[in-house]
Scaffold this motif. Structure first.
Motif, PDB file in Angstrom:
ATOM      1  N   PHE A   6      65.068 -49.260  30.843  1.00  0.00           N
ATOM      2  CA  PHE A   6      65.126 -49.853  29.544  1.00  0.00           C
ATOM      3  C   PHE A   6      65.352 -49.352  28.313  1.00  0.00           C
ATOM      4  N   VAL A   7      65.785 -48.021  28.394  1.00  0.00           N
ATOM      5  CA  VAL A   7      66.190 -47.444  26.924  1.00  0.00           C
ATOM      6  C   VAL A   7      67.768 -47.503  27.173  1.00  0.00           C
ATOM      7  N   THR A   8      68.277 -47.923  26.009  1.00  0.00           N
ATOM      8  CA  THR A   8      69.786 -48.116  25.822  1.00  0.00           C
ATOM      9  C   THR A   8      70.213 -47.967  24.488  1.00  0.00           C
ATOM     10  N   THR A   9      71.244 -47.303  24.225  1.00  0.00           N
ATOM     11  CA  THR A   9      71.944 -47.412  22.858  1.00  0.00           C
ATOM     12  C   THR A   9      73.095 -48.551  22.632  1.00  0.00           C
ATOM     13  N   LYS A  10      73.056 -49.408  23.587  1.00  0.00           N
ATOM     14  CA  LYS A  10      74.178 -50.348  23.288  1.00  0.00           C
ATOM     15  C   LYS A  10      73.680 -51.791  22.970  1.00  0.00           C
TER      16      LYS A  10
ATOM     17  N   MET B  46      73.505 -39.119  19.974  1.00  0.00           N
ATOM     18  CA  MET B  46      72.326 -39.532  20.057  1.00  0.00           C
ATOM     19  C   MET B  46      71.391 -38.726  19.054  1.00  0.00           C
ATOM     20  N   ASP B  47      70.339 -39.427  18.616  1.00  0.00           N
ATOM     21  CA  ASP B  47      69.402 -38.536  17.919  1.00  0.00           C
ATOM     22  C   ASP B  47      68.284 -37.961  18.883  1.00  0.00           C
TER      23      ASP B  47
ATOM     24  N   ARG C  96      73.608 -36.786  16.832  1.00  0.00           N
ATOM     25  CA  ARG C  96      74.108 -38.008  16.066  1.00  0.00           C
ATOM     26  C   ARG C  96      75.453 -37.734  15.452  1.00  0.00           C
ATOM     27  N   GLY C  97      76.726 -38.142  15.872  1.00  0.00           N
ATOM     28  CA  GLY C  97      77.747 -38.145  15.128  1.00  0.00           C
ATOM     29  C   GLY C  97      78.496 -36.987  15.939  1.00  0.00           C
ATOM     30  N   GLY C  98      78.182 -36.247  16.379  1.00  0.00           N
ATOM     31  CA  GLY C  98      78.641 -35.030  17.168  1.00  0.00           C
ATOM     32  C   GLY C  98      78.871 -34.992  18.610  1.00  0.00           C
ATOM     33  N   GLY C  99      78.855 -36.339  19.405  1.00  0.00           N
ATOM     34  CA  GLY C  99      79.257 -36.286  20.734  1.00  0.00           C
ATOM     35  C   GLY C  99      78.268 -35.940  21.623  1.00  0.00           C
ATOM     36  N   THR C 100      78.346 -35.940  22.945  1.00  0.00           N
ATOM     37  CA  THR C 100      77.463 -35.922  24.007  1.00  0.00           C
ATOM     38  C   THR C 100      77.945 -35.035  25.290  1.00  0.00           C
ATOM     39  N   VAL C 101      77.401 -34.387  25.584  1.00  0.00           N
ATOM     40  CA  VAL C 101      77.632 -33.541  26.877  1.00  0.00           C
ATOM     41  C   VAL C 101      76.637 -33.762  27.980  1.00  0.00           C
ATOM     42  N   PHE C 102      77.032 -34.193  29.226  1.00  0.00           N
ATOM     43  CA  PHE C 102      76.175 -34.250  30.397  1.00  0.00           C
ATOM     44  C   PHE C 102      76.622 -33.039  31.296  1.00  0.00           C
TER      45      PHE C 102
ATOM     46  N   LYS D 172      70.518 -31.353  39.523  1.00  0.00           N
ATOM     47  CA  LYS D 172      70.175 -31.286  38.235  1.00  0.00           C
ATOM     48  C   LYS D 172      70.891 -31.992  37.379  1.00  0.00           C
ATOM     49  N   ILE D 173      70.350 -32.524  36.436  1.00  0.00           N
ATOM     50  CA  ILE D 173      71.217 -33.218  35.261  1.00  0.00           C
ATOM     51  C   ILE D 173      70.512 -32.652  33.775  1.00  0.00           C
ATOM     52  N   ALA D 174      71.463 -32.483  32.930  1.00  0.00           N
ATOM     53  CA  ALA D 174      70.916 -31.784  31.716  1.00  0.00           C
ATOM     54  C   ALA D 174      71.869 -32.333  30.529  1.00  0.00           C
ATOM     55  N   VAL D 175      71.594 -32.483  29.426  1.00  0.00           N
ATOM     56  CA  VAL D 175      72.441 -33.357  28.126  1.00  0.00           C
ATOM     57  C   VAL D 175      72.302 -32.513  26.952  1.00  0.00           C
ATOM     58  N   ARG D 176      73.070 -32.802  26.024  1.00  0.00           N
ATOM     59  CA  ARG D 176      73.152 -31.894  24.999  1.00  0.00           C
ATOM     60  C   ARG D 176      73.956 -33.232  24.057  1.00  0.00           C
ATOM     61  N   SER D 177      73.286 -33.478  23.029  1.00  0.00           N
ATOM     62  CA  SER D 177      73.833 -34.428  22.216  1.00  0.00           C
ATOM     63  C   SER D 177      73.463 -34.488  20.599  1.00  0.00           C
TER      64      SER D 177
END
Length: 730
Positions: free
Chosen positions: A666-670, A654-655, A699-705, A692-697
């Motif tokens: 209502f925010v979606t990437t699909k 994700m960017d 664009r083109g490099g994958g996503t980690v929750f 707690k929840i954290a995210v790192r992402s």
């Protein structure tokens, strides 16, 4: 007469002559006076004919044969039971053309071709209108014609091996009709669209020469015609309105509404004249009235009427097909009415918001007309109020705005807004400021902000100043948004639970029945080889579907009491559902589990969070991608013990703009395939569990929750918004 086929087991000739309709065919053939036919006495038959008759009578497959110049008809028990109907035993010994005059135009040329050329023929599911039960009956047959040679080697007859395909053909036709209706109803979001979709979806159906749909009015006193197929509105059978209690109504509407059961009306032409024939040459002589019901309603909401195929018997399969049609109509009406209720609610909210906006605009105009008085009044309002010149430098700030500015430790008056807050450049805030400045129009919008301490929403009101520059009126709407989110979350979670429970409950019974049938089929010792392997595969997949249904029902029935649960087991139960997709797409699944303590939580809710995160990760992966799931014990920054869960993929990523809005509704990437509610609902569940929840992402490099869940999620330290969604940081 000598018994030429005495070696074949059966009744004696005397019994066959006395009970011809129940005797076996070898007895009937032995007892028959063949001397009165062109074949002559059986004792004089050539050996080739006797051999053909023996093969015919001893075969368990449906067969008939014609021999001699008139193709004198002989047949076996299988053919008698399945095809001849009331033409047995009359058909024995008669010319084939005399036995089947109604279909001779269809089979005659094929028979002549075999007799003339000696070439066998094959027909698959040929439609034939047989008169074997007192009426022209629609049937479908797969058969072959083969020549039979006489003693001199010349063709002396014909052998037909046949299988009646009527049940399969009708089943496929009815399934196609249901599919067409479902596709037509798929996009119907209003009742009028549903009515039009019914007429499109049920057009030109052989099993429904005509169809009518009636709905009760709000007082349940009148049935109104809402859809008609194959019959013009205004026909005596398609009246626009029918009083529920009217004794003059030809349709038994009252019986259907009071008994909740479908009713069949016979002798239809006695009730209505000039009925349409639809795709047939003959009008329907019966009709089926099926109640249109909605779950939880005390009475049907309407009635579906279908004219019945005049060339088929009405049986349980036919009735079930019409019940499914009525069920699809009922489901679409429920959806349409729910959509209408939601639309009216949205219009009411929009009207209230517009009234509030208009009121604020009126106040703003009064302030502009009395500028001096406004400056003094603005100092006392609790919301920030500022003015900016054409270069976006602050020229005035009221007390509330000054208070906010002092928290930054920077001088604001005379400074450019973009220099003071460089993070706003390139955002919607800058775009709307410049639009108001350049086009000299008022602009209103809401903006979400997040930092390490909190998340907030602000309503921006930007107005052009007389001359040049703009005015900013800023209102903090965070409390209102949180309240609105909590209400929507509650409503949507409840609706999702009810839907999941309803679907799981409805499919449980048929699942159990099919499972039992598979068990019985596997117990059959005659089943072996590839067939048994296929049964094993079917049984395994049914067990998977049953497990999914049970899980869905269990989710809605979650107890309010918390339960100690292993996160590894909870994750594995989620991965179980996605196992076919992982295998089919060759996705590499890595489990990195370290011994971790069980947590006290509501398992169904935590499972919903894991299902959403793992499902999103799989959606982002291409074939042969990698999905990593890790569990290990951990502590948060306050030293609180818990369990850390990591879900990582090497998918599309994700960017920054998407990450900033990731946990908003209502925010979606699909695209249209996503609702934009999954992560928003998940965030609410985690906050409820003090997690707690954290995210790192990228664009083109994958996503980690990464999740952190305290050992006791229901009494842990409350989580602030920044911990629940920490943007790019961990």
């Amino acid at each position: 007469m000598p018994s030429e086929f005495a070696h074949l087991e059966g009744k004696d000739a005397t019994t066959a002559e006395r009970e011809p309709s129940t005797a076996k065919m070898n007895d009937l053939v032995n007892a028959f006076d063949w001397a009165k036919t062109p074949l002559g006495p059986a004792s004089a038959w050539p050996e080739s004919l006797k051999m053909a008759v023996r093969i015919l009578l001893t075969s368990g497959f449906q067969m008939w044969m014609g021999w001699g110049p008139e193709l004198t008809c002989l047949y076996n028990d299988a053919y008698r039971r399945t095809t001849l109907g009331n033409k047995h035993p009359w058909a024995l010994g008669r010319p084939v053309e005399t036995v089947w005059p109604e279909i001779w135009k269809d089979i005659g040329p094929r028979i002549r071709h075999v007799l003339e050329t000696g070439e066998s023929s094959w027909e698959e599911a040929l439609p034939l209108m047989l008169e074997r039960n007192g009426y022209p009956e629609e049937t479908h047959h797969t058969f072959s014609y083969s020549p039979l040679a006489g003693a001199d080697g010349k063709i002396a007859g014909i052998l037909c091996v046949v299988f009646e395909d009527t049940t399969r053909v009708l089943g496929e036709r009815q399934l196609a009709a249901l599919t067409t209706l479902s596709a037509s109803l798929a996009d119907a979001i209003t009742e009028q669209m549903v009515f039009a979709a019914i007429e499109r979806g049920l057009a030109d159906q052989k099993d429904m020469p005509f169809a009518l749909a009636y709905l009760l009015d709000e007082e349940a006193a009148q049935l109104k015609l809402v859809a008609h197929i194959g019959m013009e509105a205004g026909h005596p059978a398609a009246r626009a309105e029918i009083a529920v209690g009217s004794k003059a109504a030809e349709w038994p509407m009252a019986e259907v509404l009071t008994t909740f059961r479908a009713v069949t009306l016979d002798d239809l032409p006695k009730h209505f004249a000039n009925l349409p024939t639809g795709p047939w040459k003959q009008a329907a002589d019966r009709a089926r009235l099926v109640p249109i019901t909605r779950q939880g309603q005390e009475r049907p909401v309407g009635i579906f009427i279908a004219g019945l195929n005049p060339h088929r018997p009405f049986d349980a399969s036919y009735a079930g097909f019409l019940d499914l049609v009525a069920g699809q109509i009922a489901a679409s009406l429920v959806n349409a009415r729910a959509y209408e209720e939601e639309r009216q609610r949205a219009e009411k909210i929009a009207r209230l918001r517009k009234e509030a906006t208009d009121h604020e605009a009126s106040l703003t105009r009064e302030i502009l007309e009395s500028r001096q008085f406004a400056w003094e009044a603005l100092e006392h309002i609790p919301d920030p109020f500022c003015t900016f010149d054409r270069n976006f430098c602050a020229t005035y700030m009221n007390a509330a705005a000054t208070t906010i500015a002092d928290q930054t430790g920077k001088m604001h008056l005379g400074e450019c807004l973009w220099d003071l807050y460089p993070d706003l450049k390139g955002t919607a805030v800058e775009a709307n400021f410049r639009r108001a400045m350049d086009e000299r129009i008022p602009v209103e919008f809401e903006q979400y902000f997040q930092n390490d301490l909190a998340e907030s929403w602000f309503q921006f009101h930007i107005y052009p100043q007389p001359g040049e520059g703009v005015i900013l009126y800023l209102r903090n709407t965070s409390d209102a948004r949180r309240t609105e989110q909590a209400l929507r979350r509650s409503e949507q979670l409840a609706a999702a639970g009810r839907l999941a429970a309803s679907i799981a409950h409805e499919i449980n019974n048929p699942l159990e029945a099919v499972t039992n049938l598979l068990f019985l089929a596997k117990m059959d010792e005659t089943v072996s080889g590839n067939t048994r392997s296929l049964l094993e595969v079917a049984d395994k997949e049914l067990q998977r579907l049953s497990h999914i249904a049970a899980r869905s029902l269990k989710f809605y029935r979650q107890r309010t009491a918390p339960t100690l649960i292993s996160l590894e087991e909870l994750i594995d139960s989620v991965l179980f559902f996605h196992e076919p997709d992982v295998k089919m797409r060759s996705i590499r699944l890595e489990r990195r589990y370290r011994p971790a303590p069980a947590i006290l939580c509501l398992p169904g809710e935590i499972q919903q969070v894991l299902t959403n995160l793992i499902g999103n990760a799989l959606d982002a992966l291409s074939e042969k991608g990698r999905l990593t799931v890790a569990v290990h014990p951990a502590k948060d920054r306050l030293g609180q013990e818990g369990v850390s869960v990591t879900i990582a993929d090497n998918g599309s990523g994700m960017d920054r703009a998407t990450r900033e809005q990731l946990f908003h509704p209502f925010v979606t990437t699909k695209g249209e395939a996503g609702t934009g509610l999954g992560l928003w609902v998940s965030k609410g569940i985690l906050e409820k569990h003090h997690s707690k929840i954290a995210v790192r992402s990228k664009r083109g490099g994958g996503t980690v929750f990464r999740l952190f869940l305290p050992v006791d999620t229901l009494t842990g330290t409350p989580v602030v918004a920044s911990e629940a969604e920490s943007g790019d940081r961990f």
